[in-house]
Design a protein around this motif. Structure first.
Motif, PDB file in Angstrom:
ATOM      1  N   LYS A  58       0.825  -1.205   0.000  1.00 52.91           N
ATOM      2  CA  LYS A  58       0.000   0.000   0.000  1.00 52.91           C
ATOM      3  C   LYS A  58       0.859   1.256   0.000  1.00 52.91           C
ATOM      4  O   LYS A  58       0.504   2.280  -0.576  1.00 52.91           O
ATOM      5  CB  LYS A  58      -0.923  -0.008   1.218  1.00 52.91           C
ATOM      6  CG  LYS A  58      -1.969   1.092   1.202  1.00 52.91           C
ATOM      7  CD  LYS A  58      -2.929   0.955   2.372  1.00 52.91           C
ATOM      8  CE  LYS A  58      -4.013   2.029   2.312  1.00 52.91           C
ATOM      9  NZ  LYS A  58      -4.959   1.897   3.456  1.00 52.91           N
ATOM     10  N   ALA A  59       2.024   1.175   0.654  1.00 56.55           N
ATOM     11  CA  ALA A  59       2.946   2.317   0.701  1.00 56.55           C
ATOM     12  C   ALA A  59       3.741   2.470  -0.584  1.00 56.55           C
ATOM     13  O   ALA A  59       4.454   3.458  -0.755  1.00 56.55           O
ATOM     14  CB  ALA A  59       3.898   2.163   1.886  1.00 56.55           C
ATOM     15  N   GLY A  60       3.648   1.482  -1.487  1.00 55.17           N
ATOM     16  CA  GLY A  60       4.338   1.580  -2.772  1.00 55.17           C
ATOM     17  C   GLY A  60       5.527   0.671  -2.928  1.00 55.17           C
ATOM     18  O   GLY A  60       6.239   0.733  -3.932  1.00 55.17           O
ATOM     19  N   LEU A  61       5.769  -0.224  -1.941  1.00 59.00           N
ATOM     20  CA  LEU A  61       6.917  -1.130  -2.010  1.00 59.00           C
ATOM     21  C   LEU A  61       6.438  -2.569  -2.138  1.00 59.00           C
ATOM     22  O   LEU A  61       5.731  -3.074  -1.266  1.00 59.00           O
ATOM     23  CB  LEU A  61       7.790  -0.999  -0.758  1.00 59.00           C
ATOM     24  CG  LEU A  61       9.053  -1.850  -0.764  1.00 59.00           C
ATOM     25  CD1 LEU A  61      10.122  -1.208  -1.648  1.00 59.00           C
ATOM     26  CD2 LEU A  61       9.610  -2.039   0.642  1.00 59.00           C
ATOM     27  N   LEU A  62       6.831  -3.227  -3.229  1.00 58.26           N
ATOM     28  CA  LEU A  62       6.536  -4.647  -3.405  1.00 58.26           C
ATOM     29  C   LEU A  62       7.796  -5.441  -3.072  1.00 58.26           C
ATOM     30  O   LEU A  62       8.897  -5.063  -3.477  1.00 58.26           O
ATOM     31  CB  LEU A  62       6.097  -4.935  -4.836  1.00 58.26           C
ATOM     32  CG  LEU A  62       4.786  -4.313  -5.294  1.00 58.26           C
ATOM     33  CD1 LEU A  62       4.485  -4.718  -6.733  1.00 58.26           C
ATOM     34  CD2 LEU A  62       3.633  -4.712  -4.389  1.00 58.26           C
ATOM     35  N   ILE A  63       7.625  -6.536  -2.331  1.00 64.49           N
ATOM     36  CA  ILE A  63       8.764  -7.362  -1.944  1.00 64.49           C
ATOM     37  C   ILE A  63       8.590  -8.771  -2.497  1.00 64.49           C
ATOM     38  O   ILE A  63       7.467  -9.227  -2.715  1.00 64.49           O
ATOM     39  CB  ILE A  63       8.936  -7.418  -0.409  1.00 64.49           C
ATOM     40  CG1 ILE A  63       7.699  -8.037   0.257  1.00 64.49           C
ATOM     41  CG2 ILE A  63       9.208  -6.025   0.148  1.00 64.49           C
ATOM     42  CD1 ILE A  63       7.835  -8.219   1.757  1.00 64.49           C
ATOM     43  N   LYS A  64       9.725  -9.436  -2.732  1.00 63.46           N
ATOM     44  CA  LYS A  64       9.671 -10.791  -3.279  1.00 63.46           C
ATOM     45  C   LYS A  64       9.418 -11.829  -2.198  1.00 63.46           C
ATOM     46  O   LYS A  64       8.723 -12.822  -2.430  1.00 63.46           O
ATOM     47  CB  LYS A  64      10.982 -11.104  -4.004  1.00 63.46           C
ATOM     48  CG  LYS A  64      11.104 -10.459  -5.373  1.00 63.46           C
ATOM     49  CD  LYS A  64      12.342 -10.945  -6.087  1.00 63.46           C
ATOM     50  CE  LYS A  64      12.431 -10.338  -7.475  1.00 63.46           C
ATOM     51  NZ  LYS A  64      13.648 -10.762  -8.192  1.00 63.46           N
ATOM     52  N   PRO A 118      12.310   5.358   4.080  1.00 63.01           N
ATOM     53  CA  PRO A 118      12.201   5.395   5.547  1.00 63.01           C
ATOM     54  C   PRO A 118      10.857   4.881   6.047  1.00 63.01           C
ATOM     55  O   PRO A 118      10.793   4.254   7.122  1.00 63.01           O
ATOM     56  CB  PRO A 118      12.400   6.873   5.882  1.00 63.01           C
ATOM     57  CG  PRO A 118      12.152   7.620   4.620  1.00 63.01           C
ATOM     58  CD  PRO A 118      12.548   6.696   3.517  1.00 63.01           C
ATOM     59  N   ARG A 119       9.804   5.132   5.284  1.00 62.65           N
ATOM     60  CA  ARG A 119       8.488   4.625   5.701  1.00 62.65           C
ATOM     61  C   ARG A 119       8.474   3.097   5.693  1.00 62.65           C
ATOM     62  O   ARG A 119       7.912   2.463   6.590  1.00 62.65           O
ATOM     63  CB  ARG A 119       7.415   5.177   4.766  1.00 62.65           C
ATOM     64  CG  ARG A 119       6.020   4.676   5.098  1.00 62.65           C
ATOM     65  CD  ARG A 119       4.956   5.563   4.490  1.00 62.65           C
ATOM     66  NE  ARG A 119       3.619   5.051   4.743  1.00 62.65           N
ATOM     67  CZ  ARG A 119       2.986   5.130   5.905  1.00 62.65           C
ATOM     68  NH1 ARG A 119       3.572   5.706   6.931  1.00 62.65           N
ATOM     69  NH2 ARG A 119       1.768   4.641   6.060  1.00 62.65           N
ATOM     70  N   SER A 120       9.113   2.490   4.706  1.00 62.87           N
ATOM     71  CA  SER A 120       9.159   1.030   4.627  1.00 62.87           C
ATOM     72  C   SER A 120       9.945   0.442   5.796  1.00 62.87           C
ATOM     73  O   SER A 120       9.557  -0.600   6.353  1.00 62.87           O
ATOM     74  CB  SER A 120       9.806   0.605   3.306  1.00 62.87           C
ATOM     75  OG  SER A 120       9.033   1.034   2.210  1.00 62.87           O
TER      76      SER A 120
END
Length: 655
Positions: A298-304, A591-593
């Motif tokens: 939702k914050a814009g970071l996709l992780i594997k 930093p948000r992530s």
């Protein structure tokens, strides 16, 4: 009603158990033996179902510790606590329902991305006249599954529909909503020949496009691959939590056996076991991490993988690429120099618009910046009534390493090196460039028209991001770049980075990161240090993070503990080398992530410790006959609910 029926289909045994409980209540006084037999049948069915679930868990690599539930059901039945047996079976299936609810809630943000995937495409079958942009009739196209789209197929995208595959815009203009891809709130207006990305939503009129990628190779499929990879993975700490459930099971049996032996009452054994619940480990831990994964998306970071959450929370040294990471994606036009010092009145917007039309076809590092500035210049011309149509370059030819040329509005326009655009006679007509400046020259019909001066510009929020990282306790911040020292220092000073490594090749960057990973970490959250010591992991390793634009940083991203590619959703930065991808081109996401990752792990530990503490206290109370067996069964479910709901607080935005 439809939601209730849908839920009933997902957990049918829960409703069977509830109905059996109702029938037992009706039969208990007049036909008690029949009610007891009903419980026995219910227990037999639930045992078979539970054993099958345990076998499936083991096959999937998870620890099957439902043995506690199995023994608890059998022991209550053995001591003729029939209502307690029913209550344990009820708690067993209601636990499944709670787990499904929690899992769906935690994965909600990821599920939205999957559900938004393109499903169909409208493929034009009729041949259109060369250069015609009039949309075909509906009878001229067939609607097919997106997987059946072939390269170079002509596609129709209607208003409100999702672009099915990556391609090239054929119509003069189109307005696309990119929010699903990169979170960009405002629609983006594109012109003919622009690249259109799968997953974007057509916001206005119907347009034509040409397929340039198959569905499996398109941008949105890359996003889905990341999402599915994250959904199917389990963080190391979650796998460890699975293993920790085994000693907890042993402890529960020890307490139950000791209570039975000392009291001499078999019921005491059942009283303890109905309160033994490893759910905080088996359910709360993965729910918290899945919730964290969804919040990151939702914050814009996709992780594997969910291990990225582990490492993000422990990062102690961050490396940044310069161009495209700390600076905007491409050098920006700073000024237009004229060969006569500006004495002759020339419409610089007109020159820039024509240069931009040609550069929109180039792959050179400066091309996009000039193309964007050219498009903006043309908008200004239109606003002034000096331009009516979108300038379009034809007969474009690129001389790799030198420049590009083409026909624009009846003029031959060249953009590139001085010797390319005007036979090398232009460089002496302009003053020297600053260390952080670079230039392209423009000629129109063979006459030198201007020098376009460009420079790297820091992202507007880059300096604030660096400040926030330091506030999080991450003070080791480095810039690694292949650029010249002088240029790198200018950007580093503007964003607040003091450790600069310039003039590096990719292998030099990788070696630098490898060396940094052997350093002592400068700071770690106390819960991370405690857990690492408890699990026997090293707490002396520095966790490195490399942030790059994913274009030429593949080996460097792979060298770091966490490789993070930053993209606006219209590039292929979601590569195999990056473990995480910032999809909204917003460096403030970093930093948000890290904050989300730390909170996720903190909430997970709180949920696990709270659940295990309550379960242990409950078992000890039951051992001293303070909690009746039926009450204990419902208390066990309450403990599960508390720990799982606490794990779901990882979804709450409190940062």
């Amino acid at each position: 009603m439809s939601k209730i029926l849908g839920f009933a289909k997902k957990v049918p045994m829960l409703w069977v158990v509830l109905v059996c409980g109702l029938v037992m209540g009706l039969l208990w006084h007049p036909y008690r033996q029949a009610a007891q037999w009903l419980v026995a049948v219910l227990v037999a069915v639930s045992l078979v179902d539970t054993l099958k679930g345990m076998i499936d868990d083991v096959r999937q690599g998870h620890v099957g510790v439902d043995i506690l539930a199995v023994v608890a059901i059998l022991s209550t039945l053995a001591v003729q606590q029939y209502w307690a047996s029913w209550a344990v079976v009820l708690m067993l299936y209601s636990g499944d329902a709670i787990e499904q609810y929690a899992g769906n809630k935690a994965q909600n943000n990821l599920t939205v991305l999957v559900q938004a995937a393109p499903q169909v495409a409208h493929v034009v079958q009729a041949e259109l006249p060369e250069g015609e942009h009039v949309l075909p009739k509906e009878s001229d196209w067939n609607t097919v599954d997106v997987d059946k789209v072939r390269l170079n197929d002509l596609l129709v995208v209607k208003p409100g529909e999702t672009v099915p595959v990556d391609g090239e815009l054929i119509s003069p203009t189109a307005t696309l909503d990119m929010s699903t891809i990169n979170g960009e709130p405002m629609p983006r207006r594109l012109y003919q020949d622009a690249q259109v990305m799968s997953g974007a939503v057509n916001g206005s009129g119907t347009f034509l496009m040409r397929a340039r990628q198959l569905a499996r190779d398109s941008q949105y499929q890359r996003i889905l691959n990341l999402v599915r990879s994250a959904q199917n993975s389990r963080a190391a700490v979650v796998r460890t939590a699975d293993l920790m459930a085994v000693p907890f099971t042993v402890v529960a049996f020890i307490i139950a056996c000791v209570a039975w032996i000392i009291s001499g009452v078999p019921t005491r054994f059942a009283q303890v076991l109905v309160l033994a619940t490893p759910c905080p480990l088996l359910i709360a831990a993965p729910v918290a991490y899945m919730a964290g994964t969804g919040r990151l998306a939702k914050a814009g970071l996709l992780i594997k993988t969910q291990d990225v959450i582990e490492n993000l929370g422990r990062v102690s040294h961050i490396f940044f690429d310069k161009t495209g990471t700390l600076t905007v994606k491409r050098p920006q036009v700073a000024k237009i120099d004229l060969p006569d010092g500006g004495k002759r009145k020339v419409d610089t917007d007109r020159i820039l618009a024509m240069a931009g039309a040609v550069e929109s076809y180039s792959v050179h590092i400066l091309a996009n910046g000039i193309a964007e500035a050219g498009a903006a210049a043309q908008e200004r011309l239109r606003a002034q009534g000096k331009g009516e149509t979108h300038l379009h370059a034809r007969e474009v030819q690129e001389d790799s390493g030198n420049g590009v040329q083409g026909q624009v509005d009846g003029h031959r326009v060249k953009v590139g090196r001085a010797q390319f655009v005007a036979d090398g006679h232009s460089s002496g007509l302009f003053g020297p460039l600053a260390p952080d400046e670079m230039a392209s020259y423009v000629s129109i019909d063979g006459v030198l028209a201007a020098r376009v001066v460009m420079k790297d510009v820091p992202r507007s929020d880059a300096a604030q991001t660096i400040t926030q990282l330091r506030e999080l306790g991450i003070t080791r911040l480095s810039m690694v770049t292949g650029d010249k020292e002088d240029s790198a220092r200018i950007i580093a000073d503007q964003v607040g980075i003091t450790d600069v490594h310039a003039g590096l090749f990719p292998e030099d960057k990788a070696d630098l990161i490898a060396k940094a990973s052997r350093e002592e970490p400068n700071r770690q959250p106390f819960w991370d240090i405690w857990l690492s010591k408890f699990l026997g992991e090293s707490v002396t390793k520095s966790i490195t993070l490399m942030v790059g634009d994913g274009v030429n940083d593949a080996p460097v991203l792979a060298a770091a503990d966490v490789g993070m590619a930053i993209t606006d959703g219209t590039t292929t930065a979601a590569s195999e080398s990056a473990q995480a991808v910032i999809m909204n081109d917003d460096i403030a996401c970093l930093p948000r992530s890290i904050t989300i990752a730390r909170r996720t792990k903190r909430v997970m530990l709180q949920a696990v410790m709270l659940g295990l503490t309550l379960a242990t206290v409950g078992m000890l109370c039951a051992a001293f006959d303070l909690i009746p067996v039926v009450v204990g069964a419902f208390t066990q479910e309450a403990i599960d609910v508390v720990s799982i709901l606490w794990a779901l607080t990882a979804l709450i935005d409190r940062d």
